[in-house]
Design an enzyme around this catalytic site. Structure first.
Site, mmCIF file in Angstrom:
data_model
loop_
_atom_site.group_PDB
_atom_site.id
_atom_site.type_symbol
_atom_site.label_atom_id
_atom_site.label_comp_id
_atom_site.label_asym_id
_atom_site.label_seq_id
_atom_site.Cartn_x
_atom_site.Cartn_y
_atom_site.Cartn_z
ATOM 1 N N THR A 367 -1.843 -6.924 -6.042
ATOM 2 C CA THR A 367 -1.758 -8.391 -5.993
ATOM 3 C C THR A 367 -2.598 -8.907 -7.154
ATOM 4 O O THR A 367 -3.201 -8.114 -7.880
ATOM 5 C CB THR A 367 -2.208 -8.929 -4.607
ATOM 6 O OG1 THR A 367 -1.364 -8.358 -3.637
ATOM 7 C CG2 THR A 367 -2.166 -10.433 -4.501
ATOM 8 N N ASN A 387 3.009 -7.404 -2.778
ATOM 9 C CA ASN A 387 2.446 -6.638 -1.668
ATOM 10 C C ASN A 387 1.918 -5.290 -2.137
ATOM 11 O O ASN A 387 0.954 -5.269 -2.876
ATOM 12 C CB ASN A 387 3.428 -6.500 -0.513
ATOM 13 C CG ASN A 387 2.689 -6.128 0.779
ATOM 14 O OD1 ASN A 387 1.509 -6.429 0.912
ATOM 15 N ND2 ASN A 387 3.353 -5.458 1.700
ATOM 16 N N GLU A 406 7.208 -7.352 0.831
ATOM 17 C CA GLU A 406 6.471 -8.257 1.719
ATOM 18 C C GLU A 406 6.989 -8.233 3.149
ATOM 19 O O GLU A 406 6.334 -8.771 4.047
ATOM 20 C CB GLU A 406 6.518 -9.709 1.198
ATOM 21 C CG GLU A 406 5.957 -9.936 -0.180
ATOM 22 C CD GLU A 406 4.438 -9.910 -0.286
ATOM 23 O OE1 GLU A 406 3.754 -9.633 0.722
ATOM 24 O OE2 GLU A 406 3.955 -10.145 -1.394
ATOM 25 N N SER A 438 0.602 -14.343 5.305
ATOM 26 C CA SER A 438 -0.174 -13.778 4.194
ATOM 27 C C SER A 438 -1.665 -13.915 4.462
ATOM 28 O O SER A 438 -2.080 -14.709 5.320
ATOM 29 C CB SER A 438 0.190 -14.542 2.928
ATOM 30 O OG SER A 438 -0.634 -14.135 1.848
ATOM 31 N N SER A 439 -2.458 -13.170 3.708
ATOM 32 C CA SER A 439 -3.922 -13.345 3.725
ATOM 33 C C SER A 439 -4.419 -13.935 2.412
ATOM 34 O O SER A 439 -5.632 -14.028 2.201
ATOM 35 C CB SER A 439 -4.614 -12.001 3.953
ATOM 36 O OG SER A 439 -4.201 -11.430 5.159
ATOM 37 N N GLY A 458 -6.380 -8.029 -2.446
ATOM 38 C CA GLY A 458 -7.086 -7.131 -1.530
ATOM 39 C C GLY A 458 -6.571 -7.144 -0.110
ATOM 40 O O GLY A 458 -7.284 -6.762 0.812
ATOM 41 N N GLY A 459 -5.326 -7.589 0.103
ATOM 42 C CA GLY A 459 -4.740 -7.551 1.449
ATOM 43 C C GLY A 459 -5.577 -8.371 2.413
ATOM 44 O O GLY A 459 -6.090 -9.446 2.077
#
Ligand code: DON
Length: 558
Positions: A367, A387, A406, A438-439, A458-459
């Site tokens: 990302t 993703n 995603e 999403s984060s 970083g997810g």
């Protein structure tokens, strides 16, 4: 080569400090790649504003970091206009294809089929990034889309040199890329990793970008590019149709807002969980005097606040167009006070007491994020993604576009973890045309004297990284410090604090463990934060790129 030289000369002239024009302006850009930062300044020098620069940087990153973001992916762009205080979030998140259904990644026994939502064409959702670039250029830019895309087109045609970081990330996905000949032909050399510093040229991607530059959204979502995308996806077992591409729309959403110790926070709204989880955790922390707590207590409280905010993420958050999210409640200070009443300062609360037990893992460092601010205070924070590294690893023949994966950010089965160890239920279940949760947390901060712009890949760990940087801002530090803060993370499930080696002393590890925390060292330093700051009174700008990555930040005149 000539173009590279031109780009370099431009950087030198822009950053030498010598004014190019009598009425020169200043801006700060931090991005994950030096040539993307240069692309931003290139369009500013042509008379563009920060939003044109955001289009240029986004498109450049699509070429330079194909593992992190791209035309086959999506993202969130937070915009602030200084003259009238207008703020908006461009939601360019991918959408599930219209033929998607909630059980599409389950076998006939109702179990999740491993990797089906991660590798290959079925994992790919309908991209939002091209539509977002068109929208930003048309609604907010001063230049034409073609002008803002031109550095990216040049990078795709003439190529760029492959770094150690690029090859390290490529290695993780080389095996899957090799499954798809159209991907391997671009990213591998005879099925193997290319050499360090070799040049990657992407002529198909250049052509796709040119079509976008010439025809706007029709250049991607209909016509030759759309035909190529749909044909390739269907041939490879995917479910995209032309109607999916035609139906895709970006949305403008009101950002979520909060206040922590007098700092105004503007952050990502659903379909990202980022802003809500961030502000909910901060509201919980507002009840404690972190600045005067000992370090052990401080870190324990941060982990406990994150545990509770991520618990709510798993219960309530998803695409607001499909479900009702109790946003007001989640951001309410009294609600946070209620959550504090279950929080002991000397003891961890086992997550299983809050919900069922789930085992998990979380990795991934791709990302991308960039931050831009000019001396007036106009600003953009953007976090973009495909993703997993190199997304689904699937390139649609003839387009040069790597498709995202995603679909894995949805919940394939209630309670089952996704690639980031996140769990959830109905709120984030798959549905046709729905955006997956999403984060990503592009964020603006503002106190009496400073404006900050920040974010990171970083997810699920994005949110805790932004939170720790924000607490560092609250302690009076600048962007060089925010991006370097040692990181730790809790996400409710798995019930563990994941940490960078430098985040805890030996005594803190012992202390946290005796409070009942499970602790897991991260396998490597994670995140790639990009941040800029404006000091309001003096108009002094600063910018910083995370030393964990290879990003480049500049304060320059144009
Ligand atoms: O939207 C999300 O939350 C994820 N797709 C972001 C993935 C990411 O940050 C990958 N980097 N580690």
């Amino acid at each position: 080569m000539l173009n590279k030289l031109c780009a370099l000369l431009l950087i030198i002239s822009v950053f030498s400090g010598a004014p190019l024009y009598a009425d020169s302006h200043k801006a700060a850009i931090a991005s994950a790649h030096p040539l993307a930062t240069a692309a931003g300044f290139e369009v500013l020098a042509k008379g563009g504003n920060v939003y044109d620069a955001a289009v240029a940087v986004s498109a450049a990153l699509a070429v330079l970091e194909p593992f992190g973001s791209g035309l086959g992916g999506g993202g969130y762009w937070l915009l602030h206009r200084q003259k009238d205080g207008f703020e908006t979030m461009i939601d360019g998140r991918e959408k599930a294809p219209l033929a998607a259904h909630k059980d599409m990644f389950l076998n006939k026994n109702g179990q999740v089929i491993p990797k089906l939502s991660i590798d290959g064409a079925l994992a790919a959702a309908i991209p939002g990034l091209p539509a977002a670039l068109v929208h930003i250029a048309e609604q907010y830019g001063q230049l034409t889309l073609a002008e803002s895309l031109s550095p990216a087109i040049r990078y795709a045609k003439t190529g760029f040199s492959l770094s150690e970081r690029y090859l390290k990330i490529l290695k993780v996905r080389a095996e899957v890329l090799n499954v798809y000949p159209d991907s391997a032909a671009i990213f591998l050399t005879g099925g193997k990793l290319p050499e360090l510093y070799s040049i990657l040229r992407q002529p198909d991607l250049a052509q796709t970008l040119e079509r976008l530059a010439e025809s706007g959204r029709d250049g991607f979502y209909s016509g030759a590019t759309a035909d190529n995308l749909v044909n390739a996806v269907q041939k490879a077992g995917g479910i995209w149709t032309k109607a999916d591409l035609e139906a895709y729309q970006v949305l403008e959403r009101e950002p979520v807002k909060g206040v922590y110790q007098g700092i105004k926070i503007t952050s990502a709204a659903p379909s990202s969980s980022g802003g809500i989880v961030l502000i909910e955790a901060l509201n919980i922390l507002s009840g404690y005097d972190l600045q005067h707590s000992d370090e052990l207590t401080r870190k324990h409280l941060i982990a406990e606040a994150l545990r509770r905010a991520f618990h709510d993420r798993s219960l309530y958050l998803g695409d607001a167009d499909f479900i009702d999210i109790p946003v007001k409640r989640l951001l309410n200070e009294e609600y946070a006070a209620g959550l504090r009443s279950s929080l002991r300062v000397d003891k961890a609360m086992p997550s299983e007491l809050m919900s069922g037990e789930i085992k998990s893992q979380s990795e991934g460092t791709n990302t991308t994020h960039f931050s831009i601010i000019d001396e007036e205070g106009n600003r953009v924070a953007a976090t973009l993604s495909v993703n997993f590294p190199f997304g689904s690893a699937f390139v649609a023949k003839g387009t040069g576009v790597l498709l995202n994966d995603e679909m894995d950010d949805f919940v394939s089965l209630p309670g089952a973890m996704n690639g980031y160890g996140l769990i959830g239920g109905y709120a984030n279940a798959i549905a046709p045309g729905k955006r997956m949760l999403s984060s990503m947390t592009p964020t603006f901060l503002e106190d009496e004297n400073h404006v900050g712009v920040l974010g990171t890949p970083g997810g699920s760990r994005i949110i805790s990284m932004v939170l720790l940087a924000l607490l560092d801002f609250a302690n009076g530090h600048g962007p060089e410090s925010w991006v370097q803060v040692p990181r730790f993370h809790h996400q409710f499930m798995p019930d563990v604090i994941e940490y960078e080696q430098s985040a805890f002393s030996a005594a803190e590890l012992t202390g946290l463990s005796s409070m009942g925390h499970q602790l897991k060292p991260a396998r490597y330093a994670y995140g790639d934060m990009q941040a800029v700051q404006l000091i309001k009174a003096t108009k002094v700008l600063a910018a910083a790129s995370d030393k964990r990555g290879e990003g480049k930040s500049f304060v320059g005149q144009y």
